[in-house]
Design an enzyme around this catalytic site. Sequence first.
Site: not given
Length: 971
Positions: A56, A538, A568, A572, A608
């Site tokens: 997700p 998490w 990850q 995850w 940025k």
Amino acid sequence: MDYKATLNLPKTRFPMRANLPQNEPLQVERWEREKIYFKVLEANQGKKSYILHDGPPYANGNIHLGHALNKILKDIIVKYKGMAGFLAPYVPGWDCHGLPIELQVEKNIGRLKKTQLTKPEVRRLCREYAERYIAIQREEFKRLGVLGDWDHPYRTIDYSYESAEVRELGKLIAAGLLYRQKKPVYWCVSCVTALAEAEVEYEEHAAPSIYVKFPVKDAKGKFPLSPAGGTAFVIWTTTPWTLPANQAIAVHPHFTYRLVKTSAGELILNQELIAGVMQVLGLQSKDFAVTAGAWAGSELEGMVCRHPWLDREIQVILGDFVTHDQGTGCVHIAPGHGQEDFEVGQRYGLEVSAPVDAEGKFTSETGDLAGESVFKAERRIIEKLKTKGALLKEEKLTHSYPHCWRCKKPVIFRATEQWFISLEKNQLRRRALEAIDQVTWIPPWGRERIRGMLEARPDWCISRQRSWGVPLPVFYCQRCREALLSQALCDHIGSIFLREGSDAWFTRPVSELLPPGLSCPSCGAKEFTREEDILDVWFDSGVSHAAVVETDSRLAGRADLYLEGSDQHRGWFHTALLTSVATRGRAPYGSVLTHGFTLDGKGRKMSKSMGNVVAPQEIFQRYGAEVLRLWVAAEDYREDVRISDEILNRLVEAYRKLRNTTRFLMSNLYDFDPNKDTVAPADLDELDRWILHQTQGLLGRCREAYEKFELHIVYHALNNFCSVDLSALYLDIVKDRLYCEAAHSRERRSAQTTLYRILETLVHLMAPILSFTAEEIWEYMPDRERRPESVFLSQIPSADAGLIDERRGAEWDRILRERGEVLKALEEARNGNIIGHSLDAQVVFYRGNGGPGSSLLELCKNDPGRAEALLIVSQGRVEAGEAPPYVDPLKAARQAGRRGTHMLIPLNDSPEGRRVCLYDSEPLHCYIEVSKARGKKCERCWKYSEDVGKDSAHPTVCARCSRVLREGAAS
């Protein structure tokens, strides 16, 4: 007569200009309106499933280029699997809890106002924020052409998800894996919460590097203490702010330690590091002396020192983690501020002191430092050391230091009461490491990466001191403070969350959350308070295998593939592995595929501040999402992926080539009905058989590459096939047959059959990647009414064994390579103004210099008409016997070893008053003569022929075109 009207010239409504930015949204609407995703699932019902479980994305802000890379990769794989005959659902998900959203809400309303709100009020604002960006991101993902069940995603804020999450926690509690302890964890003083390993990033950080004396109070009789300058252990640290919490000095049991006499007193150092320390202190060999005595670290254990400025005894202890690659070999130990410090402190019964509050300010235990930020107080600490005569040296050191992943500020290690999942209980770490070996890691180095992280990590801190998340379902007895937690309690709370969501934890009175009749098992009391901490985000996403894959009827089972960025391995992939192994004894996935990060064209990380951020929205508004999808496929995403205007412009050109190639194929199929006009494979022209043999090779290579997730191979194979095999070879050669032969002739129908089969292969191979374009092509292909409404409802064909002929393929490969020699000769003739177009040419081959035979020459000898079509010349022949005398200069040049492979024969030296170009072809072992073709130019096919004018009805065309006109030329 206008002979152009008698040609079968290309015709198609398929537009040359794609207008992707305007047309793609219309296609997205059509897919949604016609429920194409659900029709694909329906068509594959009953077939073997393939489950790609969506990791997700965080519901915070618009999607960025990394999101686009990730989602497009997933979409390509799911679409391919569906077209390969698998039931391949795609259920998108969103990660909705956690610090970033809570901080954004705080930023929107102001910190002061947030402190005035109740937790339920803060949580309501966080939910609204998450739901807003789920809606925004959903539309942006759909705009990329990603098909899925967008109206029914899984969200970690769904009641069913929150219920499943606390039930999973209950299973861990039942296994005895959850415990509460005061121990050091990563702590962000800006975000005011504990952090997990995956929430920490290492960045360069400038810090004071200091050498500090700890005076020896009791040497246990090992050596006398210097009455003059004193005797001291020397420690080195880059975190002076941790010195108020110092409880011990660690030495390595097997290292050798020596006393060094200096003007600053006698210093105890590791023998290996004496020279380096003396150099740092600016002492030359004449300024210090190493005494005769030497002690193993184990002999120093139990000695007592004094804290440099606090009234505290500091003992010397042993630690195997002490190294002699830097520092002094004597390590300052603060059990409240470091994992190794804590572990060794536990063995020695040291106090876990962490005199720092949640905002990173010293507490009253530190005396006059109280209330000051730990980093700002370092200057005062150093001044204290100077005043006490304990500071030997101060420098500035820039080194890698942990920073908060969210606010990007340095974090601290701080001991607080937290909830942990033990990695040692029930051998969870060992079992997780074993489970790693049962998973396919793509690329393979992913296995070692996650193994290394799992081997080195401490127990998992799962508690967070924030508002926005799933609460830890723990109660505390008001009388004895005993913590109540159990699987049964989690199941009870889970049933409440299923009905009301996790907000119930904060809105209901405690008495309404408790199971009826619950009492404290320790003291029998019935009054309780609730835990205020929430679960690590998490842990939220880490149990999605249980909350979604196993329970959602669309997925029901185990994931075949997890696909996320390479970060990850510590995120995850890692947490999902631990929760699944702990409760199910296996990994939650069969394979794990990782992609790199997005960089600018110079290989720099996008930021940025550097002004080099490329937004996917800008790309699909300017070029179309199709170019972004092509970028994902064209790059080897397993490494970091670059993007720039130059890269995008190259991809635009590649896209045009693919589009124009398929457009040309369709433009020659306007009168072709596959059901009536298809020519059987055995009756196809030899060249058609060759290109279909090549097409089957393309199909096999691309399908294998799709199976291995090597999308860049698919891209390059398609691009090369369209540019080389088709445009530069086959299509150029076959135009004469397509345009000039009779519309219904076997020759033309053979070519059309071939084009149709090539187009059918290309559209299927393109579809997972160039989904918008493939769907558009599908609309314009012949026999539209008999095919499924979407290309995604059809199956990618398997290679046709009847079209694979390795012997014929090899022979034609050789002929076409040899054709390249003739093209060189034609180019030289063109440069010499002998011919313009190749159809102006007559080509004659002279076998003049021995060597093996040529397949092209044999073709020209046995079937000159086919050879002429292959070479796109008007006339071609092979001359038997010796080459004519005017070839002699080329022979002499070759024998002399001089360069120069061609020559132009002047008008008066050439036979029959013609001008020719001679080309010495070493690969063909012959001389190639190019001259102006004999006869007149046919007005219809533009070939030169000596039979132009023999048909009085058509006096300006060749015999072939005359025959075609009599039969009825064009359709």
